[in-house]
Design a protein around this motif. Structure first.
Motif, PDB file in Angstrom:
ATOM      1  N   ILE A   1       0.024   1.337   2.924  1.00 63.66           N
ATOM      2  CA  ILE A   1       0.970   0.278   3.298  1.00 63.66           C
ATOM      3  C   ILE A   1       2.330   0.882   3.672  1.00 63.66           C
ATOM      4  O   ILE A   1       2.679   1.982   3.228  1.00 63.66           O
ATOM      5  N   ALA A   2       3.082   0.129   4.467  1.00 59.21           N
ATOM      6  CA  ALA A   2       4.414   0.575   4.876  1.00 59.21           C
ATOM      7  C   ALA A   2       5.358  -0.619   4.910  1.00 59.21           C
ATOM      8  O   ALA A   2       4.924  -1.747   5.156  1.00 59.21           O
ATOM      9  N   ALA A   3       6.626  -0.372   4.640  1.00 60.78           N
ATOM     10  CA  ALA A   3       7.627  -1.447   4.732  1.00 60.78           C
ATOM     11  C   ALA A   3       9.017  -0.839   4.754  1.00 60.78           C
ATOM     12  O   ALA A   3       9.218   0.290   4.292  1.00 60.78           O
ATOM     13  N   ILE A   4       9.945  -1.596   5.304  1.00 56.92           N
ATOM     14  CA  ILE A   4      11.352  -1.191   5.233  1.00 56.92           C
ATOM     15  C   ILE A   4      11.841  -1.608   3.848  1.00 56.92           C
ATOM     16  O   ILE A   4      11.730  -2.778   3.476  1.00 56.92           O
ATOM     17  N   SER A   5      12.343  -0.664   3.066  1.00 60.70           N
ATOM     18  CA  SER A   5      12.668  -0.959   1.662  1.00 60.70           C
ATOM     19  C   SER A   5      14.125  -1.335   1.452  1.00 60.70           C
ATOM     20  O   SER A   5      14.493  -1.772   0.371  1.00 60.70           O
TER      21      SER A   5
ATOM     22  N   GLY B   1      24.681   2.794   6.610  1.00 60.70           N
ATOM     23  CA  GLY B   1      24.631   4.240   6.780  1.00 60.70           C
ATOM     24  C   GLY B   1      23.199   4.732   6.846  1.00 60.70           C
ATOM     25  O   GLY B   1      22.822   5.513   7.706  1.00 60.70           O
ATOM     26  N   LEU B   2      22.398   4.240   5.904  1.00 62.39           N
ATOM     27  CA  LEU B   2      21.004   4.678   5.830  1.00 62.39           C
ATOM     28  C   LEU B   2      20.071   3.480   5.690  1.00 62.39           C
ATOM     29  O   LEU B   2      20.475   2.420   5.213  1.00 62.39           O
ATOM     30  N   GLY B   3      18.846   3.678   6.098  1.00 61.81           N
ATOM     31  CA  GLY B   3      17.812   2.678   5.887  1.00 61.81           C
ATOM     32  C   GLY B   3      16.549   3.425   5.504  1.00 61.81           C
ATOM     33  O   GLY B   3      16.269   4.494   6.049  1.00 61.81           O
ATOM     34  N   VAL B   4      15.813   2.879   4.511  1.00 63.61           N
ATOM     35  CA  VAL B   4      14.651   3.617   4.005  1.00 63.61           C
ATOM     36  C   VAL B   4      13.359   2.865   4.304  1.00 63.61           C
ATOM     37  O   VAL B   4      13.274   1.651   4.087  1.00 63.61           O
ATOM     38  N   ILE B   5      12.392   3.612   4.808  1.00 65.11           N
ATOM     39  CA  ILE B   5      11.053   3.055   5.019  1.00 65.11           C
ATOM     40  C   ILE B   5      10.124   3.777   4.054  1.00 65.11           C
ATOM     41  O   ILE B   5      10.240   4.990   3.857  1.00 65.11           O
ATOM     42  N   ARG B   6       9.236   2.999   3.444  1.00 61.52           N
ATOM     43  CA  ARG B   6       8.371   3.612   2.439  1.00 61.52           C
ATOM     44  C   ARG B   6       6.906   3.432   2.828  1.00 61.52           C
ATOM     45  O   ARG B   6       6.527   2.376   3.338  1.00 61.52           O
ATOM     46  N   LEU B   7       6.132   4.449   2.564  1.00 61.77           N
ATOM     47  CA  LEU B   7       4.686   4.412   2.807  1.00 61.77           C
ATOM     48  C   LEU B   7       3.990   4.689   1.472  1.00 61.77           C
ATOM     49  O   LEU B   7       4.459   5.525   0.700  1.00 61.77           O
ATOM     50  N   SER B   8       2.878   4.018   1.232  1.00 58.93           N
ATOM     51  CA  SER B   8       2.111   4.346   0.030  1.00 58.93           C
ATOM     52  C   SER B   8       0.626   4.217   0.314  1.00 58.93           C
ATOM     53  O   SER B   8       0.188   3.228   0.899  1.00 58.93           O
TER      54      SER B   8
ATOM     55  N   LEU C   1       4.558   3.493  12.576  1.00 56.58           N
ATOM     56  CA  LEU C   1       3.717   3.739  11.385  1.00 56.58           C
ATOM     57  C   LEU C   1       2.528   2.783  11.384  1.00 56.58           C
ATOM     58  O   LEU C   1       1.392   3.167  11.052  1.00 56.58           O
ATOM     59  N   LEU C   2       2.786   1.532  11.759  1.00 56.88           N
ATOM     60  CA  LEU C   2       1.700   0.541  11.788  1.00 56.88           C
ATOM     61  C   LEU C   2       0.696   0.912  12.884  1.00 56.88           C
ATOM     62  O   LEU C   2      -0.517   0.816  12.680  1.00 56.88           O
ATOM     63  N   ASP C   3       1.217   1.370  14.031  1.00 59.47           N
ATOM     64  CA  ASP C   3       0.323   1.781  15.126  1.00 59.47           C
ATOM     65  C   ASP C   3      -0.555   2.961  14.699  1.00 59.47           C
ATOM     66  O   ASP C   3      -1.664   3.140  15.195  1.00 59.47           O
ATOM     67  N   SER C   4      -0.030   3.773  13.775  1.00 55.17           N
ATOM     68  CA  SER C   4      -0.798   4.948  13.348  1.00 55.17           C
ATOM     69  C   SER C   4      -1.733   4.649  12.189  1.00 55.17           C
ATOM     70  O   SER C   4      -2.303   5.564  11.590  1.00 55.17           O
ATOM     71  N   GLY C   5      -1.856   3.378  11.817  1.00 54.04           N
ATOM     72  CA  GLY C   5      -2.868   3.038  10.816  1.00 54.04           C
ATOM     73  C   GLY C   5      -2.359   2.460   9.516  1.00 54.04           C
ATOM     74  O   GLY C   5      -3.155   2.113   8.643  1.00 54.04           O
ATOM     75  N   ALA C   6      -1.030   2.354   9.358  1.00 60.49           N
ATOM     76  CA  ALA C   6      -0.543   1.733   8.115  1.00 60.49           C
ATOM     77  C   ALA C   6      -0.630   0.214   8.253  1.00 60.49           C
ATOM     78  O   ALA C   6      -0.701  -0.307   9.362  1.00 60.49           O
ATOM     79  N   ARG C   7      -0.639  -0.463   7.118  1.00 59.07           N
ATOM     80  CA  ARG C   7      -0.612  -1.927   7.125  1.00 59.07           C
ATOM     81  C   ARG C   7       0.731  -2.370   6.552  1.00 59.07           C
ATOM     82  O   ARG C   7       1.253  -1.721   5.629  1.00 59.07           O
ATOM     83  N   LEU C   8       1.270  -3.434   7.107  1.00 59.67           N
ATOM     84  CA  LEU C   8       2.557  -3.932   6.612  1.00 59.67           C
ATOM     85  C   LEU C   8       2.386  -4.430   5.174  1.00 59.67           C
ATOM     86  O   LEU C   8       1.485  -5.234   4.899  1.00 59.67           O
TER      87      LEU C   8
END
Ligand code: GDP
Length: 457
Positions: A9-13, A20-27, A103-110
């Motif tokens: 899974i992936a999401a903007i956290s 300044g920063l934005g974090v995206i997380r994959l698990s 990330l979603l195009d590469s196979g992650a799910r939201l």
């Protein structure tokens, strides 16, 4: 359950806004592969828990989207116990959305809401109570709330529950063994011993149940309606209460112009004050609506402050208000003590929970009133919070159910029912406690029986 957590899974956290920063997380197990499809600098260089600087590349065009710092947390030493990747981009919503898209195009799910925490739970890294506390921590409005949520997230309630559950499991194991191996030399617990053990467990659960008053106060705060006939100084009091303590939330004025509310923190507890229109006998329809709203506010609030003007004699409308508030736990606030006193408090002393004398104009007595609100409802100490509290209705219901099961067991014991019957209620008690933390039990009990009683002999 496993199929549910088999994908990545992936999401903007971080909140979607400029920063300044934005974090995206994959698990998930494909986190690294998916990351590498757009972060080629990580190829052969990505090391567990070592941040790596590199470019995010749009795979089709080879264009650089952003420069990012990527951290890889190898399973099981991660928040979800799965492979986790955190991508710190610049905090541009367009860039973050574009990276997420890749990330979603590469196979992650939201990820669905809360899914990272749910995975941490499903993988056994945290229990349900801790998962709920993480939610409370994120939602905290005051630092005190955040501290308590943090203690819960690190397992304070679970630690408090543990010895209670252990005693219960031990008692069940002994009773089961007594039934299963009655012919062997395993001693059966006497009813008296069962009763004593049951009492101890029940008392502990009752204390925990009672902690909900404090837990609720910390997590949801308190709402206080301010009522009184016109001109006694309700709005002045409302403003005086808000004056020293910065409002933490500015509520939009209520649906009618009669009710406005503001929330401030007093000793780390969010307290919402609701200023109502003057309640008095309605002469026309519009006023009637105002009165109804005020009484609704009283019914909804945790507490009511009935304001009276100390510089005037007790009036018929004051009496009618007192009558209307019968049945509610209200606090009487005598305002305008900077003026000569005319109000005779003697006949008023019986009903209210407390009486405070103040001047909204000079500020006299306001601090005392704020503190007094907590004296009545019980102050929550940081130590109490550290020991673990139940903080929501789910906890309250489950602890309540567990106590009811023990009550039933106690009755069966009095009626000298066989231990098989008692066990049903003990199992029900354990089920409620396990539901609280989200654990299963069968293994606990089997393990206990086998290890304690040497079944293989
Ligand atoms: P509400 O209709 O109950 O909301 O009353 P207000 O807050 O509008 O106050 C009515 C009047 O009483 C205003 O003129 C205030 O300035 C005055 N007032 C309010 N509190 C005090 C107080 O503590 N002392 C004095 N002397 N006047 C007050």
């Amino acid at each position: 359950m496993p199929t549910l957590i088999d994908d990545t899974i992936a999401a903007i956290s971080t909140p979607l806004g400029k920063g300044g920063l934005g974090v995206i997380r994959l698990s998930g197990k494909d986190s690294c592969r998916i990351l590498l499809s757009l972060f080629p600098s990580g190829q052969n260089t990505l090391v567990d828990r070592v941040p790596l600087l590199g470019n995010i590349i749009e795979p089709k065009t080879g264009e650089i989207l952003d420069q990012a710092i990527v951290t890889f947390f190898k399973s099981p030493r991660s928040f979800t116990r799965e492979d986790v990747v955190e991508i710190s981009c610049h905090g541009s919503p367009v860039v973050l959305k574009a990276v997420l898209r890749l990330l979603l195009d590469s196979g992650a799910r939201l990820a669905t809401p809360g899914e990272f925490t749910m995975r941490a739970f499903l993988r056994g890294r945290i229990d349900l109570v801790q998962a709920e506390a993480i939610h409370d921590l994120v939602e905290a409005q005051t630092l005190f709330q955040a501290k308590v949520a943090n203690q819960q997230a690190s397992g304070s309630l679970s630690r408090r529950l543990k010895p209670i559950k252990e005693s219960l499991v031990q008692m069940i194991s002994l009773m089961e063994a007594g039934i299963d191996f009655a012919e062997d030399d395993v001693s059966v617990l006497s009813d008296e011993v069962v009763r004593k053990r049951l009492q101890i467990i029940k008392n502990d659960l009752k204390t925990l149940y009672a902690s909900f008053a404090a837990g609720k106060l910390i997590t949801t705060g308190m709402s206080i309606a301010i009522v009184g006939r016109p001109n006694v100084g309700k709005s002045s009091l409302f403003n005086a209460l808000l004056q020293d303590d910065r409002a933490i939330v500015t509520d939009t004025p209520g649906t009618t112009r009669d009710l406005i509310s503001e929330t401030i923190q007093i000793d780390g507890i969010p307290v919402r004050f609701i200023d109502t229109a003057g309640i008095r006998e309605a002469e026309n329809r519009v006023e009637r609506i105002g009165i109804d709203k005020s009484l609704e506010a009283v019914a909804d609030a945790d507490r009511t402050l009935l304001v009276m003007d100390g510089s005037e004699f007790f009036t018929e409308p004051d009496q009618s208000l007192c009558d209307r508030l019968q049945g509610y736990a209200y606090t009487l606030v005598v305002n305008k003590i900077d003026l000569p006193c005319k109000l005779d408090l003697t006949p008023l002393r019986a009903n209210p929970k407390a009486i405070f004398e103040i001047s909204a104009k000079t500020g006299e007595g306001i601090r005392g009133l704020k503190q007094g609100l907590f004296e009545e409802s019980g102050r929550v100490t940081a130590r109490e919070a550290e020991e673990g509290l139940i903080t929501n209705v789910r906890h309250e219901n489950l602890i309540g159910e567990s106590i009811q099961s023990l009550d039933r067991a106690e009755k069966s014991l009095e009626a000298q029912m066989p231990h098989e019957a008692l066990l049903l209620d003990f199992y029900a008690c354990l089920k409620s406690l396990n539901e609280l933390t989200g654990e299963t039990t069968v293994e606990d009990i089997l393990g206990n029986i086998f290890s304690t009683f040497c079944i293989g002999k």
